[in-house]
Design a protein around this motif. Structure first.
Motif, PDB file in Angstrom:
ATOM      1  N   LEU A  62       1.137   4.261  -2.593  1.00 23.81           N
ATOM      2  CA  LEU A  62       0.991   5.549  -2.468  1.00 23.81           C
ATOM      3  C   LEU A  62       2.232   6.384  -2.793  1.00 23.81           C
ATOM      4  O   LEU A  62       1.970   7.179  -3.487  1.00 23.81           O
ATOM      5  N   LEU A 108       0.700  -1.154  -0.104  1.00 26.59           N
ATOM      6  CA  LEU A 108       0.129   0.077  -0.005  1.00 26.59           C
ATOM      7  C   LEU A 108       0.716   1.426   0.035  1.00 26.59           C
ATOM      8  O   LEU A 108       0.625   2.249  -0.604  1.00 26.59           O
ATOM      9  N   ILE A 147       1.755   9.463  -5.215  1.00 28.28           N
ATOM     10  CA  ILE A 147       2.040  10.850  -4.764  1.00 28.28           C
ATOM     11  C   ILE A 147       2.869  11.562  -5.633  1.00 28.28           C
ATOM     12  O   ILE A 147       2.985  12.691  -5.988  1.00 28.28           O
ATOM     13  N   VAL A 200      -6.893   1.813  -4.878  1.00 35.18           N
ATOM     14  CA  VAL A 200      -5.698   2.658  -4.769  1.00 35.18           C
ATOM     15  C   VAL A 200      -4.793   2.302  -6.059  1.00 35.18           C
ATOM     16  O   VAL A 200      -4.391   3.107  -6.778  1.00 35.18           O
TER      17      VAL A 200
END
Ligand code: CU
Lengths: 262, 415
Positions: A46, A42, A50, B10
């Motif tokens: 991420l 995760l 980002i 995600v």
């Protein structure tokens, strides 16, 4: 309603304690491994998301096209923009987990995302040759910061040496990749680098020659010394920059809502 | 299950993000531009495309003339500051081998003077099969692309057969499609492996997230105890390796490519063409656009100081060409060539030598609508400009630019 605070009869309390004692070690280990299996991918995704968004916004064309990587702006803009995530997440990972991974892991994720994006969007979709749109490499800079943090165990010294090296070494780190593109060629009586020639030949309707922000500044009068001067300047600036983003990471870790989550 | 869904969300978000960074492709931006800017920016004249069909590696030449308008809008940056002759194609479907204005190579940016005439030629080599609407473009700094007329060009053949080489000033012949990339891949892979190795070293301590968080919170200021001697040794090794690789790579590059130059930039000057003095002069009395009839009515005062009577053969504005079929025979090249072969009606001409008289033009065609020129009534600066082509009895052509305020006619008032 707080169940655990409710008084249980003595016999029941004893029984539960024994059960927990017997199974906890193995079970807890398994739970922790499962948490890792969830948290780490995760975090990687991420960071990829980002960082590539942040980098596209702040560095963008300087990293997209080989004919934008000049001696003046690219080595100055890049470290300043690149330090943000290593600073913020470097602080969090070190302070909360004692892991010296903040800089190298964020940059590793950025690199992976950049290669995927360049290959899919710039090469396969928009049809530019890969040698015109390859992403620069910055992983070495992340490693310097993380290793220094591990060895000095001090944000101050990491900032002073690591932050400086981070700004200083962008150009030398990329030079073995970039140098062949700055070999001179001639086109219709004009001297160009190979990178300029590719920029001219591989048509970009929305990016005419004049939008390149390259080689502009009074430093041009220094001739040969532009590259080292820019590198040292970027290094000094980046010391403060790195400290600043560490501080932002510190503020983030103090935020009430984060404490509530963890 | 919920965590799996989170992961999926995600991942999808990330993919969308990665895919959104696509270099701006170019497709028919011409209609999106404000009509006033289209009419008052650049007039493109006699644009020729050498072939409409060619194979991969074949050459197509686009040539003609252009004239920056005297009526260039004041609220946008001028073409007299910084401009670049470009070509509008979707991505590098062609490579540009040469582009010149008045013989000067247009590798660098330049500037063009309003009201002056320029000759241009662009040489393209086909790279990818497909059917492309190829436009001439002049990018103007701060204003954007000024898009010229478009022509359909079809490229056939095998994209793998495309060749593009160059010879460096050091005498080496290079293939621009992959030059230097092997090197880039090798160094990128090496650094990626280094970064990954460092990450994997810490991953081998799995589980790491929760136990280390707990440990670090327990130890507080003494959390440095969590760092083992092995960790520190690894840190030293990786730091030394990193610094050695950077230094080694730099020395290697200096040895292998000792001669390099900085990226080249800067502006180049282009002298305009000598223009013969025109015996015809024009003053705009009134320009009216009648919306219900898609009809543009121009009232002009034309003076002829030449020795032969002149008549209007063509009125061109915003890349639309309205032809007076009685003077000129011009047919559209393809279905998107913006030529109306019989859409110009002229009253009051020819103008005899030495005479000054009122001439009224009617340019009536649905193109005004289809090319979204009618939105000119929404402009805060309702000034139009165009180019008139006069022809005399001996077939000589005179170009005259005119411009002035435009009044819309909504069909509500009888005139
Ligand atoms: Cu088009």
């Amino acid at each position: 309603m707080k169940v655990d605070k409710m008084p249980l009869p003595p016999a029941q309390t004893e029984l539960r304690a024994t059960e927990v004692g017997l199974t906890s070690a193995a079970e807890q280990h398994r739970a922790y491994v499962q948490a890792d299996l969830l948290i780490i991918p995760l975090i990687v995704m991420l960071f990829m998301g980002i960082f590539s968004f942040h980098f596209a916004l702040l560095v963008g064309d300087w990293d997209y096209w080989v004919d934008w990587r000049d001696r003046r702006w690219w080595p100055l803009v890049t470290p300043l923009a690149l330090t943000v995530l290593p600073g913020v997440f470097g602080y969090l990972l070190w302070e909360k987990l004692r892991l010296p991974l903040g800089a190298s892991l964020t940059i590793l994720c950025l690199t992976l995302a950049a290669w995927i994006s360049r290959y899919l969007n710039f090469h396969l979709f928009a049809d530019f040759p890969m040698n015109f749109v390859w992403p620069s490499t910055y992983i070495g800079l992340g490693l310097i910061i993380d290793c220094l943090l591990l060895l000095t165990r001090s944000f101050f010294w990491t900032g002073l040496f690591g932050g400086f090296a981070f700004g200083l070494l962008v150009y030398p780190l990329n030079w073995p990749l970039l140098a062949p593109f700055q070999v001179p060629v001639e086109l219709h009586g004009t001297m160009l680098t190979v990178a300029d020639l590719m920029g001219y030949e591989y048509i970009r309707t929305a990016i005419p020659e004049y939008v390149r922000i390259i080689e502009e500044s009074t430093l041009r009068t220094f001739g040969e010394a532009v590259t080292p001067l820019t590198a040292v300047f970027a290094g000094f600036l980046n010391i403060m920059n790195y400290w600043f983003w560490l501080w932002i990471g510190y503020l983030g870790s103090k935020a009430i809502w984060i404490r509530k989550i963890v | 299950m919920r965590t799996l869904k989170t992961l999926l969300v995600v991942w999808l978000g990330l993919t969308a993000l990665l895919l959104s960074h696509v270099p701006a492709a170019f497709a028919h931006g011409e209609r999106a531009q404000m009509p006033q800017l289209r009419m008052r920016a650049v007039h493109w004249i006699d644009v020729q495309v050498s072939t409409a069909k060619l194979g991969v590696n074949d050459i197509v030449k686009i040539s003609g003339k252009f004239m920056p308008s005297e009526y260039w809008p004041h609220h946008v940056n001028s073409i007299e500051d910084t401009a670049y002759l470009n070509i509008g194609v979707p991505g590098p479907s062609f490579v540009r081998l040469d582009s010149r204005v008045n013989g000067v190579p247009m590798i660098r940016s330049t500037s063009f003077r309003r009201g002056e005439l320029y000759d241009f030629e662009i040489v393209l080599k086909a790279r990818r099969p497909g059917r492309y609407h190829v436009h001439t473009v002049i990018n103007v700094e701060g204003t954007g692309p000024i898009i010229g007329p478009g022509t359909w060009v079809e490229v056939t053949g095998d994209p793998a057969a495309f060749e593009n080489t160059a010879t460096t000033l050091l005498g080496q012949t290079i293939d621009l499609e992959n030059y230097g990339f092997g090197n880039v891949k090798w160094w990128s892979a090496l650094w990626f492996a280094m970064g990954l190795a460092w990450f994997v070293y810490w991953l081998t301590k799995c589980p790491i997230a929760i136990p280390r968080f707990k440990r670090a919170s327990e130890l507080g200021p003494d959390a440095d105890q969590m760092i083992t001697p092995m960790d520190r040794r690894m840190g030293g090794i990786f730091l030394a390796l990193t610094l050695t690789l950077i230094a080694g790579g730099y020395v290697y590059a200096q040895e292998k490519w000792p001669i390099t130059t900085p990226l080249q930039t800067g502006k180049i000057d282009v002298p305009p063409l000598e223009q013969p003095t025109s015996p015809v002069s024009v003053r705009l009395i009134e320009a009216r656009y009648r919306i219900p009839g898609r009809s543009f009515r121009l009232e002009l005062e034309v003076s002829n100081k030449g020795d032969s009577p002149v008549n209007v053969g063509e009125f061109a504005a915003g890349n639309l060409r309205f032809i007076n079929a009685r003077i000129l025979n011009v047919q559209p090249r393809d279905e998107h060539d913006l030529v109306a072969p019989d859409a110009l009606r002229v009253e009051g001409a020819p103008v005899a030598p030495g005479e000054t008289r009122r001439v009224v033009l009617y340019a009536d065609d649905a193109m005004w609508e289809t090319e979204r020129m009618t939105t000119m009534i929404a402009s805060p600066d309702a000034v139009v400009a165009g180019l008139l082509f006069f022809f005399d009895g001996r077939g000589r052509r005179y170009m005259v630019e005119f411009g002035g305020p435009m009044i819309p006619d909504f069909g509500m008032v009888k005139t």
